[in-house]
Design a protein around this motif. Structure first.
Motif, PDB file in Angstrom:
ATOM      1  N   LEU A  50       0.813  -1.224   0.000  1.00  0.00           N
ATOM      2  CA  LEU A  50       0.000   0.000   0.000  1.00  0.00           C
ATOM      3  C   LEU A  50       0.846   1.274   0.000  1.00  0.00           C
ATOM      4  O   LEU A  50       0.358   2.345  -0.384  1.00  0.00           O
ATOM      5  N   LEU A  55      -0.668   5.140  -0.734  1.00  0.00           N
ATOM      6  CA  LEU A  55      -1.814   4.925   0.171  1.00  0.00           C
ATOM      7  C   LEU A  55      -1.347   4.977   1.621  1.00  0.00           C
ATOM      8  O   LEU A  55      -2.115   5.274   2.525  1.00  0.00           O
ATOM      9  N   ILE A  56      -0.074   4.622   1.830  1.00  0.00           N
ATOM     10  CA  ILE A  56       0.576   4.855   3.131  1.00  0.00           C
ATOM     11  C   ILE A  56       1.836   5.653   2.816  1.00  0.00           C
ATOM     12  O   ILE A  56       2.575   5.306   1.891  1.00  0.00           O
ATOM     13  N   ASP A  75       0.442  14.499  -3.477  1.00  0.00           N
ATOM     14  CA  ASP A  75      -0.681  13.562  -3.354  1.00  0.00           C
ATOM     15  C   ASP A  75      -1.514  13.551  -4.642  1.00  0.00           C
ATOM     16  O   ASP A  75      -1.964  12.506  -5.092  1.00  0.00           O
ATOM     17  N   LYS A  76      -1.647  14.713  -5.247  1.00  0.00           N
ATOM     18  CA  LYS A  76      -2.442  14.831  -6.470  1.00  0.00           C
ATOM     19  C   LYS A  76      -1.822  13.999  -7.602  1.00  0.00           C
ATOM     20  O   LYS A  76      -2.519  13.286  -8.327  1.00  0.00           O
ATOM     21  N   THR A  79      -2.163  10.316  -6.854  1.00  0.00           N
ATOM     22  CA  THR A  79      -3.552   9.925  -7.129  1.00  0.00           C
ATOM     23  C   THR A  79      -3.741   9.700  -8.625  1.00  0.00           C
ATOM     24  O   THR A  79      -4.403   8.742  -9.056  1.00  0.00           O
ATOM     25  N   ASP A  80      -3.132  10.569  -9.398  1.00  0.00           N
ATOM     26  CA  ASP A  80      -3.247  10.471 -10.850  1.00  0.00           C
ATOM     27  C   ASP A  80      -2.584   9.181 -11.369  1.00  0.00           C
ATOM     28  O   ASP A  80      -3.123   8.517 -12.263  1.00  0.00           O
ATOM     29  N   ARG A  82      -2.208   6.397  -9.607  1.00  0.00           N
ATOM     30  CA  ARG A  82      -3.100   5.290  -9.192  1.00  0.00           C
ATOM     31  C   ARG A  82      -4.287   5.169 -10.146  1.00  0.00           C
ATOM     32  O   ARG A  82      -4.696   4.073 -10.518  1.00  0.00           O
ATOM     33  N   LYS A  83      -4.813   6.328 -10.518  1.00  0.00           N
ATOM     34  CA  LYS A  83      -6.007   6.329 -11.374  1.00  0.00           C
ATOM     35  C   LYS A  83      -5.715   5.725 -12.742  1.00  0.00           C
ATOM     36  O   LYS A  83      -6.525   4.965 -13.274  1.00  0.00           O
ATOM     37  N   PRO A 108     -13.460   3.129 -12.197  1.00  0.00           N
ATOM     38  CA  PRO A 108     -12.151   3.661 -12.624  1.00  0.00           C
ATOM     39  C   PRO A 108     -12.244   4.462 -13.924  1.00  0.00           C
ATOM     40  O   PRO A 108     -11.529   5.444 -14.107  1.00  0.00           O
ATOM     41  N   LEU A 111     -13.699   7.848 -13.107  1.00  0.00           N
ATOM     42  CA  LEU A 111     -12.696   8.739 -12.521  1.00  0.00           C
ATOM     43  C   LEU A 111     -11.786   9.330 -13.598  1.00  0.00           C
ATOM     44  O   LEU A 111     -11.259  10.423 -13.449  1.00  0.00           O
TER      45      LEU A 111
ATOM     46  N   MET B 318      -8.278   4.982  -3.281  1.00  0.00           N
ATOM     47  CA  MET B 318      -7.344   3.951  -3.746  1.00  0.00           C
ATOM     48  C   MET B 318      -7.357   3.870  -5.275  1.00  0.00           C
ATOM     49  O   MET B 318      -6.329   3.704  -5.919  1.00  0.00           O
ATOM     50  N   MET B 319      -8.561   3.991  -5.848  1.00  0.00           N
ATOM     51  CA  MET B 319      -8.683   3.862  -7.298  1.00  0.00           C
ATOM     52  C   MET B 319      -8.302   5.133  -8.043  1.00  0.00           C
ATOM     53  O   MET B 319      -8.359   5.172  -9.264  1.00  0.00           O
ATOM     54  N   GLY B 320      -7.958   6.168  -7.292  1.00  0.00           N
ATOM     55  CA  GLY B 320      -7.490   7.383  -7.960  1.00  0.00           C
ATOM     56  C   GLY B 320      -8.442   8.557  -7.895  1.00  0.00           C
ATOM     57  O   GLY B 320      -8.287   9.513  -8.662  1.00  0.00           O
ATOM     58  N   HIS B 400      -5.784   4.627   3.425  1.00  0.00           N
ATOM     59  CA  HIS B 400      -5.386   3.313   3.921  1.00  0.00           C
ATOM     60  C   HIS B 400      -6.181   2.889   5.143  1.00  0.00           C
ATOM     61  O   HIS B 400      -6.729   1.794   5.210  1.00  0.00           O
TER      62      HIS B 400
END
Lengths: 225, 406
Positions: A50, A55-56, A75-76, A79-80, A82-83, A108, A111, B318-320, B400
């Motif tokens: 994670l 995520l962590i 973080d942005k 996030t991108d 991960r997306k 997904p 998003l 988690m999925m963005g 998390h």
């Protein structure tokens, strides 16, 4: 190389002291690898999985993804990544309970703001691929555990990620269903060339890995390729 | 699938929670709408009733006594007729009607009577009690609120607007108050000699219970000639809009008529002001209470929803899903609640006003559709304000730790 970790340290405060959940872990994952991460409870397997995409948050260490350093980005941006590039499969399936199968799989894509028609087409294709084309309008509670995990798998690959991070994907399944899911993950790995990093307790599941990492007390104590 | 659709599906699938969340804001808005619907009609009623009392501003020469508002024009010093034109040509709003008059005590035989010269049309208009006297003439217009349309929209006819006035009062004609008629034994078509001029009584005015019962009314121009006070008047009665008076009409009149005394019936103005202020205070207090109660209720509902959906937030992150997506999810939900609460509150409040208005306040309330706009706006503002903090916390959740929630 698709993913690389160097000296990854994750510390937690516990009863006034510091605990090393990950203790200077380093590894490299190649494109198309199927990596299994094993170890006893509390060894840091899930933390590793994670923490790699934010995520962590790590205490220190560096992480490279697709040749770019990602441990120090915002973080942005994480996030991108991960997306667009990461799919997650969790032990508890992590489906949204009030959405139907196809709606869960479409998230997904939603998003990523993909057009509705394209969302339906791609989600339909993926659900067909995982053998759930006849369960598209079912709610998660109307599906068996194996079917729910297949929905989760479909959701993790619908946006065509580069890597799937699976945290105990067979932890809630009986042995037969576990093998079915593991076979499926292998199929995804081999047919779609999607890298998989899977945390598992199960020695049987661990055997599916083309690269195996074994953690104990936050350290990689064994690695096999 | 879009985030908006996700919000709508979630709202639909958790209807019972939606109803609970909606109830607080709907009731709050309904209370405000009901109070406002009743109070606006009530205010207009008061304004209409006070306006119907007749002239409420008196312009007198500076030296005149105003010990008695109703008789202060008798034998008062005079002021020029031009002042009427000065008011007419000004831009002052709220002057419904003007009635310049010249009043003097005169002898009719051995009896002392009060002779008042009037401009008939304006005089009749400023004396609502003469309305039913059967005088015919052109319909009068008014500049004062409540407007005819406003009153009609609340189911009330403003009789003042339908008042008829005589266009002319010929030089030989006069109107006689009921008491004078009795005293002098006059009837319609009688002849009466006033200061050497013979007048024909065209009408005995119905008893009004006012000083008018003791007066003889003749054409202003004739009275001025008769009393050798050409182009002079002893007072200008003004029917001012009560709202305009409370908003400074007297001051404006004083500015353009500096050497006069401009006075009003304090009770009328204070009643109007007090009524308006009371209604405004009640609405304001209710507004503040509802803003807090509604905001806290919605905030509490959203916070409970956020807690219930921690895991879902974690999954989406988690999925963005970006933090802005989480904001959008909950604020959109608050917006929908606000719009729905505003519309339902408007309907409920209007129904309450329409149904309860006649019983509780003795007035007929009709829907004020403009309140729909304000209801939705207020409801959305309350809903968004109440939801901001829980939403902020939701967006800040660690993905998390939320993923571990079961």
């Amino acid at each position: 190389m698709i993913l690389k970790g160097e000296n990854i340290l994750k510390q937690y405060h516990h009863h006034g002291g510091l605990i090393n959940a990950l203790d200077h872990v380093s590894f490299t994952v190649g494109k198309g690898d199927f990596v299994t991460v094993t170890g006893p409870s509390g060894s840091g397997k899930s933390t590793l999985l994670l923490s790699l995409f934010g995520l962590i948050r790590l205490t220190s260490g560096t992480v490279f993804f697709d040749g770019k350093r990602i441990d120090n980005i915002s973080d942005k941006h994480l996030t991108d990544i991960r997306k667009k590039s990461v799919g997650y499969i969790l032990q508890s399936f992590a489906l949204i309970p009030y959405l139907t199968t196809i709606q869960n799989v479409m998230i997904p894509l939603a998003l990523e703001k993909i057009a509705r028609r394209e969302q339906i087409k791609r989600a339909g294709e993926i659900l067909d691929y995982v053998g759930l084309s006849d369960r598209m309008e079912h709610l998660p509670r109307e599906l068996s555990a194996g079917q729910q995990q297949r929905v989760a798998i479909a959701r993790s690959i619908v946006h065509r990620p580069s890597i799937i991070m699976a945290d105990e994907p067979t932890g809630n399944l009986d042995p037969t269903l576990s093998l079915e899911i593991l076979d499926f993950l292998r199929k995804i790995n081999q047919e779609n060339k999607i890298t998989i990093m899977m945390v598992t307790h199960s020695p049987v599941a661990a055997e599916y890995g083309t690269m195996k990492l074994h953690l104990n007390e936050g350290k990689i104590v064994n690695r096999k390729s | 699938m879009t985030i908006s659709k996700l919000v709508l599906i979630e709202l639909w699938k958790r209807k019972s929670q939606l109803i609970t969340g909606l109830l607080a804001i709907t009731l709050g808005i309904a209370v405000i709408v009901a109070i406002q619907s009743v109070s606006i009609v009530s205010e207009q009623n008061v304004a209409r009733n006070l306006d119907n009392l007749g002239a409420n501003i008196l312009v007198l020469p500076q030296a005149a006594s105003i010990d008695d508002y109703y008789t202060s024009d008798i034998d008062a010093p005079t002021l020029p007729m031009d002042y009427v034109e000065r008011i007419l040509t000004s831009t002052i709003a709220g002057v419904d009607n003007m009635s310049p008059k010249l009043t003097r005590r005169v002898k009719v035989g051995d009896q002392s009577v009060v002779l008042t010269g009037i401009l008939p049309k304006s005089e009749i208009a400023s004396k609502p009690l003469w309305q039913s006297s059967g005088l015919m003439g052109a319909e009068l217009k008014t500049a004062c609120a409540p407007t005819q349309t406003a009153n009609q929209s609340h189911g009330m006819e403003d009789k003042k607007l339908q008042r008829k006035a005589i266009d002319t009062l010929y030089s030989e004609d006069c109107l006689v108050g009921s008491q004078v008629a009795q005293r002098l034994k006059l009837s319609a078509n009688s002849k009466i000699n006033i200061v050497g001029k013979e007048f024909k009584v065209v009408k005995i005015l119905s008893e009004t219970g006012t000083v008018d019962d003791d007066r003889i009314f003749a054409n202003l121009k004739d009275v001025q000639t008769l009393l050798k006070l050409e182009n002079q008047v002893s007072a200008i009665e003004i029917m001012g809009c009560c709202n305009a008076i409370s908003e400074g009409l007297l001051g404006q009149l004083r500015n353009i008529l500096p050497d006069t005394r401009v006075t009003t019936i304090g009770q009328i103005v204070s009643t109007q002001i007090e009524t308006n202020q009371l209604m405004k205070k009640i609405t304001l207090v209710m507004l503040i209470i509802i803003f807090f109660v509604g905001g806290i209720s919605i905030g509490n509902y959203i916070w409970a929803n956020v807690n219930e959906r921690k895991r879902e937030i974690g999954i989406l992150r988690m999925m963005g899903a970006e933090r802005s997506t989480i904001y959008k999810m909950f604020l959109l939900k608050a917006l929908i609640l606000g719009v729905a609460g505003g519309i339902l509150g408007f309907i409920l409040g209007t129904l309450a006003g329409v149904i309860l208005g006649p019983y509780l306040a003795g007035i007929i309330v009709k829907p004020v559709y403009l309140y729909l706009f304000w209801s939705v706006l207020l409801s959305v503002a309350i809903s968004l304000a109440g939801s901001l903090f829980p939403t902020y916390l939701a967006a800040k959740f660690d993905p998390h730790s939320n993923l571990q929630e079961d």
